[in-house]
Design a protein around this motif. Sequence first.
Motif, PDB file in Angstrom:
ATOM      1  N   ALA A   1      31.835   6.652  80.784  1.00  0.00           N
ATOM      2  CA  ALA A   1      31.609   8.100  80.725  1.00  0.00           C
ATOM      3  C   ALA A   1      30.146   8.401  80.401  1.00  0.00           C
ATOM      4  CB  ALA A   1      32.534   8.742  79.682  1.00  0.00           C
ATOM      5  N   ALA A   2      29.552   7.644  79.486  1.00  0.00           N
ATOM      6  CA  ALA A   2      28.139   7.836  79.157  1.00  0.00           C
ATOM      7  C   ALA A   2      27.267   7.514  80.370  1.00  0.00           C
ATOM      8  CB  ALA A   2      27.745   6.957  77.973  1.00  0.00           C
ATOM      9  N   ALA A   3      27.603   6.460  81.106  1.00  0.00           N
ATOM     10  CA  ALA A   3      26.854   6.116  82.319  1.00  0.00           C
ATOM     11  C   ALA A   3      26.936   7.251  83.335  1.00  0.00           C
ATOM     12  CB  ALA A   3      27.380   4.814  82.916  1.00  0.00           C
ATOM     13  N   MET A   4      28.126   7.814  83.507  1.00  0.00           N
ATOM     14  CA  MET A   4      28.295   8.926  84.440  1.00  0.00           C
ATOM     15  C   MET A   4      27.426  10.112  84.022  1.00  0.00           C
ATOM     16  SD  MET A   4      29.816  12.142  84.965  1.00  0.00           S
ATOM     17  CE  MET A   4      30.920  12.264  83.582  1.00  0.00           C
ATOM     18  N   LYS A   5      27.375  10.405  82.737  1.00  0.00           N
ATOM     19  CA  LYS A   5      26.556  11.523  82.250  1.00  0.00           C
ATOM     20  C   LYS A   5      25.070  11.263  82.497  1.00  0.00           C
ATOM     21  CE  LYS A   5      29.893  12.805  78.704  1.00  0.00           C
ATOM     22  NZ  LYS A   5      30.186  12.807  77.260  1.00  0.00           N
ATOM     23  N   LEU A   6      24.636  10.020  82.294  1.00  0.00           N
ATOM     24  CA  LEU A   6      23.240   9.683  82.564  1.00  0.00           C
ATOM     25  C   LEU A   6      22.929   9.771  84.059  1.00  0.00           C
ATOM     26  CD1 LEU A   6      22.749   6.688  80.113  1.00  0.00           C
ATOM     27  CD2 LEU A   6      21.720   8.974  79.939  1.00  0.00           C
ATOM     28  N   LEU A   7      23.875   9.360  84.893  1.00  0.00           N
ATOM     29  CA  LEU A   7      23.685   9.470  86.338  1.00  0.00           C
ATOM     30  C   LEU A   7      23.622  10.934  86.762  1.00  0.00           C
ATOM     31  CD1 LEU A   7      26.010   6.601  87.550  1.00  0.00           C
ATOM     32  CD2 LEU A   7      23.505   6.692  87.716  1.00  0.00           C
ATOM     33  N   TYR A   8      24.449  11.763  86.148  1.00  0.00           N
ATOM     34  CA  TYR A   8      24.406  13.201  86.432  1.00  0.00           C
ATOM     35  C   TYR A   8      23.046  13.771  86.030  1.00  0.00           C
ATOM     36  CZ  TYR A   8      25.279  18.180  86.135  1.00  0.00           C
ATOM     37  OH  TYR A   8      25.184  19.540  86.288  1.00  0.00           O
ATOM     38  N   GLU A   9      22.583  13.415  84.849  1.00  0.00           N
ATOM     39  CA  GLU A   9      21.282  13.905  84.395  1.00  0.00           C
ATOM     40  C   GLU A   9      20.188  13.464  85.369  1.00  0.00           C
ATOM     41  OE1 GLU A   9      18.118  13.806  80.699  1.00  0.00           O
ATOM     42  OE2 GLU A   9      19.812  12.431  80.649  1.00  0.00           O
ATOM     43  N   TRP A  10      20.250  12.212  85.801  1.00  0.00           N
ATOM     44  CA  TRP A  10      19.274  11.682  86.756  1.00  0.00           C
ATOM     45  C   TRP A  10      19.337  12.460  88.070  1.00  0.00           C
ATOM     46  CZ3 TRP A  10      20.403   8.228  91.070  1.00  0.00           C
ATOM     47  CH2 TRP A  10      19.267   7.693  91.670  1.00  0.00           C
ATOM     48  N   GLU A  11      20.536  12.730  88.548  1.00  0.00           N
ATOM     49  CA  GLU A  11      20.730  13.498  89.780  1.00  0.00           C
ATOM     50  C   GLU A  11      20.111  14.892  89.661  1.00  0.00           C
ATOM     51  OE1 GLU A  11      21.883  14.861  93.511  1.00  0.00           O
ATOM     52  OE2 GLU A  11      21.747  12.816  92.768  1.00  0.00           O
ATOM     53  N   MET A  12      20.168  15.456  88.481  1.00  0.00           N
ATOM     54  CA  MET A  12      19.656  16.810  88.259  1.00  0.00           C
ATOM     55  C   MET A  12      18.166  16.816  87.898  1.00  0.00           C
ATOM     56  SD  MET A  12      22.295  18.402  89.101  1.00  0.00           S
ATOM     57  CE  MET A  12      21.813  20.080  88.783  1.00  0.00           C
ATOM     58  N   GLY A  13      17.520  15.657  87.962  1.00  0.00           N
ATOM     59  CA  GLY A  13      16.074  15.592  87.750  1.00  0.00           C
ATOM     60  C   GLY A  13      15.637  15.083  86.400  1.00  0.00           C
ATOM     61  N   GLY A  14      16.567  14.744  85.541  1.00  0.00           N
ATOM     62  CA  GLY A  14      16.212  14.200  84.233  1.00  0.00           C
ATOM     63  C   GLY A  14      15.955  12.707  84.322  1.00  0.00           C
ATOM     64  N   ASN A  15      15.522  12.123  83.225  1.00  0.00           N
ATOM     65  CA  ASN A  15      15.237  10.692  83.248  1.00  0.00           C
ATOM     66  C   ASN A  15      16.171   9.876  82.358  1.00  0.00           C
ATOM     67  OD1 ASN A  15      14.337  11.199  80.677  1.00  0.00           O
ATOM     68  ND2 ASN A  15      12.226  10.591  81.044  1.00  0.00           N
ATOM     69  N   GLY A  16      17.090  10.517  81.663  1.00  0.00           N
ATOM     70  CA  GLY A  16      18.038   9.782  80.832  1.00  0.00           C
ATOM     71  C   GLY A  16      17.374   8.956  79.753  1.00  0.00           C
ATOM     72  N   GLY A  17      16.301   9.498  79.218  1.00  0.00           N
ATOM     73  CA  GLY A  17      15.503   8.763  78.250  1.00  0.00           C
ATOM     74  C   GLY A  17      16.156   8.618  76.888  1.00  0.00           C
ATOM     75  N   GLU A  18      15.357   8.152  75.968  1.00  0.00           N
ATOM     76  CA  GLU A  18      15.805   7.866  74.612  1.00  0.00           C
ATOM     77  C   GLU A  18      16.413   9.088  73.939  1.00  0.00           C
ATOM     78  OE1 GLU A  18      16.543   4.781  72.328  1.00  0.00           O
ATOM     79  OE2 GLU A  18      15.654   4.601  74.288  1.00  0.00           O
ATOM     80  N   ASP A  19      15.834  10.265  74.176  1.00  0.00           N
ATOM     81  CA  ASP A  19      16.376  11.485  73.569  1.00  0.00           C
ATOM     82  C   ASP A  19      17.818  11.718  74.000  1.00  0.00           C
ATOM     83  OD1 ASP A  19      13.992  11.971  72.301  1.00  0.00           O
ATOM     84  OD2 ASP A  19      13.289  13.438  73.768  1.00  0.00           O
ATOM     85  N   THR A  20      18.100  11.507  75.273  1.00  0.00           N
ATOM     86  CA  THR A  20      19.460  11.693  75.774  1.00  0.00           C
ATOM     87  C   THR A  20      20.391  10.655  75.188  1.00  0.00           C
ATOM     88  OG1 THR A  20      18.649  12.613  77.848  1.00  0.00           O
ATOM     89  CG2 THR A  20      20.903  11.782  77.841  1.00  0.00           C
ATOM     90  N   ARG A  21      19.969   9.409  75.204  1.00  0.00           N
ATOM     91  CA  ARG A  21      20.827   8.322  74.733  1.00  0.00           C
ATOM     92  C   ARG A  21      21.161   8.466  73.246  1.00  0.00           C
ATOM     93  NH1 ARG A  21      18.535   6.402  79.214  1.00  0.00           N
ATOM     94  NH2 ARG A  21      19.442   4.639  80.321  1.00  0.00           N
ATOM     95  N   LEU A  22      20.156   8.764  72.452  1.00  0.00           N
ATOM     96  CA  LEU A  22      20.375   8.862  71.005  1.00  0.00           C
ATOM     97  C   LEU A  22      20.909  10.225  70.588  1.00  0.00           C
ATOM     98  CD1 LEU A  22      17.185   7.034  69.679  1.00  0.00           C
ATOM     99  CD2 LEU A  22      19.506   6.142  69.774  1.00  0.00           C
ATOM    100  N   GLY A  23      20.385  11.290  71.174  1.00  0.00           N
ATOM    101  CA  GLY A  23      20.760  12.639  70.761  1.00  0.00           C
ATOM    102  C   GLY A  23      22.052  13.117  71.379  1.00  0.00           C
TER     103      GLY A  23
END
Length: 133
Positions: A8-30
Motif C-alpha cells: 500500500a505504501a508503494a502504491m501511494k509513492l507510485l501515485y505521488e510519482w505519477e502526480m509529479g512528486g518525487n516520493g522523497g524522505e518527507d513523504t516516507r517519514l511524514g
Amino acid sequence: MDRSAARAAAMKLLYEWEMGGNGGEDTRLGLLEIQPGEEEADYMEETVSGVQQHVQEIDGQIEKYAIGWPISRINRVDLSILRLGIYEIAYGAGVPGGVAVNEAVELAKTFSGPESGSFVNGVLGSFLRAQDQ
C-alpha cells in the motif's frame, strides 16, 4: 509493517510519482511514517524503483489488457495499482501471481472507486493468464 502495508505504501509513492512528486524522505517519514530499515521497507523501495525503471513496458501491458482504456483514461490511483500489480507479476520478488492480483484488488477497493476492484481484477487477471501460457 507487513507486506500488505508495504505494498500500500508503494502504491501511494507510485501515485505521488505519477502526480509529479518525487516520493522523497518527507513523504516516507511524514506521510507514510516509514522508518529506514523498517521491516518490508526494502521491499517497498525495490518495488517503487522497479516500476519506475520498467514503466514503459508495464504501461504497454496495461494498454494491451485494459481493452478500450488508454493510459490517459485510467484513474491515476487505478493506474498506480495496475503498475504495481503488473510489476509484481512480471518482475516480482517471489510474489505468486494470484497473490499480486488479490492484493491489487484489495488496494483498489480501499483506495479507489466502487468499480475499480473489478477493473483491476480484469486487467491483471488477463495479464496473469497470458503469462501462464
